[in-house]
Design a protein around this motif. Structure first.
Motif, PDB file in Angstrom:
ATOM      1  N   LEU A 116    -105.904  15.271  28.200  1.00  0.00           N
ATOM      2  CA  LEU A 116    -105.748  16.414  27.413  1.00  0.00           C
ATOM      3  C   LEU A 116    -106.958  17.439  27.801  1.00  0.00           C
ATOM      4  O   LEU A 116    -108.332  16.859  28.055  1.00  0.00           O
ATOM      5  N   LYS A 117    -106.853  18.461  27.355  1.00  0.00           N
ATOM      6  CA  LYS A 117    -107.859  19.517  27.319  1.00  0.00           C
ATOM      7  C   LYS A 117    -109.139  18.982  26.216  1.00  0.00           C
ATOM      8  O   LYS A 117    -108.717  19.176  25.173  1.00  0.00           O
ATOM      9  N   GLN A 118    -110.178  18.966  26.777  1.00  0.00           N
ATOM     10  CA  GLN A 118    -111.314  18.343  25.800  1.00  0.00           C
ATOM     11  C   GLN A 118    -111.737  19.506  25.026  1.00  0.00           C
ATOM     12  O   GLN A 118    -112.062  18.998  23.911  1.00  0.00           O
ATOM     13  N   ASN A 119    -111.379  20.712  25.145  1.00  0.00           N
ATOM     14  CA  ASN A 119    -111.825  21.866  24.117  1.00  0.00           C
ATOM     15  C   ASN A 119    -110.984  21.601  22.833  1.00  0.00           C
ATOM     16  O   ASN A 119    -111.668  21.701  21.735  1.00  0.00           O
ATOM     17  N   LEU A 120    -109.749  21.477  22.948  1.00  0.00           N
ATOM     18  CA  LEU A 120    -108.842  21.240  21.969  1.00  0.00           C
ATOM     19  C   LEU A 120    -109.145  19.779  21.115  1.00  0.00           C
ATOM     20  O   LEU A 120    -108.643  19.940  19.699  1.00  0.00           O
ATOM     21  N   VAL A 200    -107.608  29.952  20.745  1.00  0.00           N
ATOM     22  CA  VAL A 200    -108.872  29.521  19.982  1.00  0.00           C
ATOM     23  C   VAL A 200    -110.110  29.908  20.398  1.00  0.00           C
ATOM     24  O   VAL A 200    -111.127  29.911  19.688  1.00  0.00           O
ATOM     25  N   SER A 201    -110.219  30.675  21.525  1.00  0.00           N
ATOM     26  CA  SER A 201    -111.735  31.012  22.110  1.00  0.00           C
ATOM     27  C   SER A 201    -111.712  32.583  21.817  1.00  0.00           C
ATOM     28  O   SER A 201    -112.714  33.034  21.454  1.00  0.00           O
ATOM     29  N   SER A 202    -110.643  33.337  22.048  1.00  0.00           N
ATOM     30  CA  SER A 202    -110.918  34.803  22.010  1.00  0.00           C
ATOM     31  C   SER A 202    -110.307  35.271  20.454  1.00  0.00           C
ATOM     32  O   SER A 202    -110.611  36.546  20.331  1.00  0.00           O
ATOM     33  N   HIS A 203    -109.471  34.743  19.806  1.00  0.00           N
ATOM     34  CA  HIS A 203    -108.971  35.039  18.507  1.00  0.00           C
ATOM     35  C   HIS A 203    -108.201  36.629  18.676  1.00  0.00           C
ATOM     36  O   HIS A 203    -108.684  37.357  18.051  1.00  0.00           O
ATOM     37  N   GLY A 204    -107.327  36.794  19.511  1.00  0.00           N
ATOM     38  CA  GLY A 204    -106.526  37.855  19.542  1.00  0.00           C
ATOM     39  C   GLY A 204    -106.116  38.542  20.990  1.00  0.00           C
ATOM     40  O   GLY A 204    -105.335  39.021  21.173  1.00  0.00           O
ATOM     41  N   ASN A 212    -107.457  26.715  25.793  1.00  0.00           N
ATOM     42  CA  ASN A 212    -107.781  27.599  24.621  1.00  0.00           C
ATOM     43  C   ASN A 212    -106.618  27.863  23.472  1.00  0.00           C
ATOM     44  O   ASN A 212    -106.623  28.612  22.675  1.00  0.00           O
ATOM     45  N   MET A 213    -105.170  27.393  24.219  1.00  0.00           N
ATOM     46  CA  MET A 213    -104.230  27.575  23.630  1.00  0.00           C
ATOM     47  C   MET A 213    -103.750  26.800  22.420  1.00  0.00           C
ATOM     48  O   MET A 213    -103.797  25.296  22.656  1.00  0.00           O
ATOM     49  N   LEU A 214    -103.638  27.177  21.260  1.00  0.00           N
ATOM     50  CA  LEU A 214    -103.319  26.304  20.045  1.00  0.00           C
ATOM     51  C   LEU A 214    -101.953  25.484  20.470  1.00  0.00           C
ATOM     52  O   LEU A 214    -101.034  26.017  20.939  1.00  0.00           O
ATOM     53  N   PRO A 215    -101.904  24.025  20.263  1.00  0.00           N
ATOM     54  CA  PRO A 215    -101.100  23.190  20.833  1.00  0.00           C
ATOM     55  C   PRO A 215     -99.883  23.354  19.922  1.00  0.00           C
ATOM     56  O   PRO A 215     -98.746  22.443  20.173  1.00  0.00           O
ATOM     57  N   ILE A 216     -99.534  24.227  19.032  1.00  0.00           N
ATOM     58  CA  ILE A 216     -98.424  24.393  17.837  1.00  0.00           C
ATOM     59  C   ILE A 216     -98.286  25.997  18.402  1.00  0.00           C
ATOM     60  O   ILE A 216     -98.696  26.648  17.913  1.00  0.00           O
ATOM     61  N   VAL A 217     -96.877  26.001  18.710  1.00  0.00           N
ATOM     62  CA  VAL A 217     -96.236  27.509  18.972  1.00  0.00           C
ATOM     63  C   VAL A 217     -95.248  27.639  17.905  1.00  0.00           C
ATOM     64  O   VAL A 217     -94.165  27.146  17.944  1.00  0.00           O
ATOM     65  N   PRO A 218     -95.313  28.485  16.823  1.00  0.00           N
ATOM     66  CA  PRO A 218     -94.336  28.913  15.840  1.00  0.00           C
ATOM     67  C   PRO A 218     -93.357  29.843  16.257  1.00  0.00           C
ATOM     68  O   PRO A 218     -94.079  30.868  17.279  1.00  0.00           O
TER      69      PRO A 218
END
Length: 257
Positions: A116-120, A200-204, A212-218
């Protein structure tokens, strides 16, 4: 995995994102964390988009359906873990359901295998379980009621908290609060709702990088939470079995690079 509460097309930018999605549909009504407006999240859990499978929301129903208690100690932030395999989550059955000591659903989680992506991982969204094995959870209730034997009048709970036992990252259950907290709105799928993404990196401003993408998508319908899915950058489906993840379709293929 997509969890459908009650609560979609894909932009060209999203084609840059390395994602393979599992769909566990959960029909429920949820309140958010103290940071957001609380509200009931629903009355049932359903998994898999287009092929709907009811999930148990009580220990009694879970036991009757073949789920096993894989940890006898109640974690006050998660609850009692139940899995289809007695040994715990496996690649074939990675879904974990958490219950309160009163027997009500407290949350859900999943184990993911591979790289998986280490950043997350560094940010605490993916927790290291073992070599090439990670987990993530979404809790539906406040920690004060999970292990205390209290009974709630909310069948599912009132919030969505990622890894409540560590980073406690809240997801709003009211759609309008996403805009105020720098989420990005995606397309709408019938039966699921409008997808929202968080970088999670640019916040917007979406970088559309999987790291950088949150692994939960609501997903939201009529302004309230309707569903969510777990997103993995590592393929979890097998050649002959989906392993409880959503089937790989052309839409999913177009999202991966």
């Amino acid at each position: 995995a997509c969890f459908r509460f009650r609560a979609g097309g894909v932009s060209r930018d999203m084609q840059k994102t390395q994602l393979v999605c599992v769909c566990v549909l959960v029909v429920l009504a949820i309140t958010a964390s103290a940071q957001f407006t609380p509200t009931s999240i629903g009355d049932r859990l359903i998994r898999d988009y287009t092929q709907y499978f009811n999930l148990p929301i009580t220990i009694q129903d879970a036991t009757a359906a073949g789920w096993k208690n894989s940890n006898s100690t109640c974690d006050p932030n998660l609850g009692l873990a139940y899995t289809l395999d007695a040994s715990g989550a496996t690649k074939e059955h990675p879904l974990v359901l958490y219950f309160t000591t009163k027997g009500q659903i407290a949350g859900a989680g999943i184990h993911v295998y591979g790289s998986l992506k280490q950043n997350l991982v560094n940010l605490g969204f993916w927790r290291v379980v073992a070599h090439d094995e990670y987990s993530i959870s979404v809790t539906f209730r406040d920690s004060s009621v999970i292990c205390t034997g209290q009974e709630s009048d909310l069948p599912l709970g009132d919030r969505l908290i990622i890894n409540q036992d560590s980073i406690a990252f809240p997801i709003p259950v009211i759609e309008k609060e996403l805009v105020l907290n720098n989420w990005t709105r995606g397309s709408c799928f019938a039966g699921m709702g409008h997808h929202w993404f968080y970088d999670v990196s640019s916040h917007g401003n979406m970088s559309w990088e999987a790291a950088n993408m949150l692994p939960i998508v609501p997903m939201y319908n009529a302004g309230k939470i309707n569903a969510f899915f777990f997103a993995s950058s590592s393929v979890q489906q097998g050649l002959l079995d989906t392993h409880m993840w959503e089937k790989i379709r052309c839409l999913i293929c177009s999202c991966a690079r």
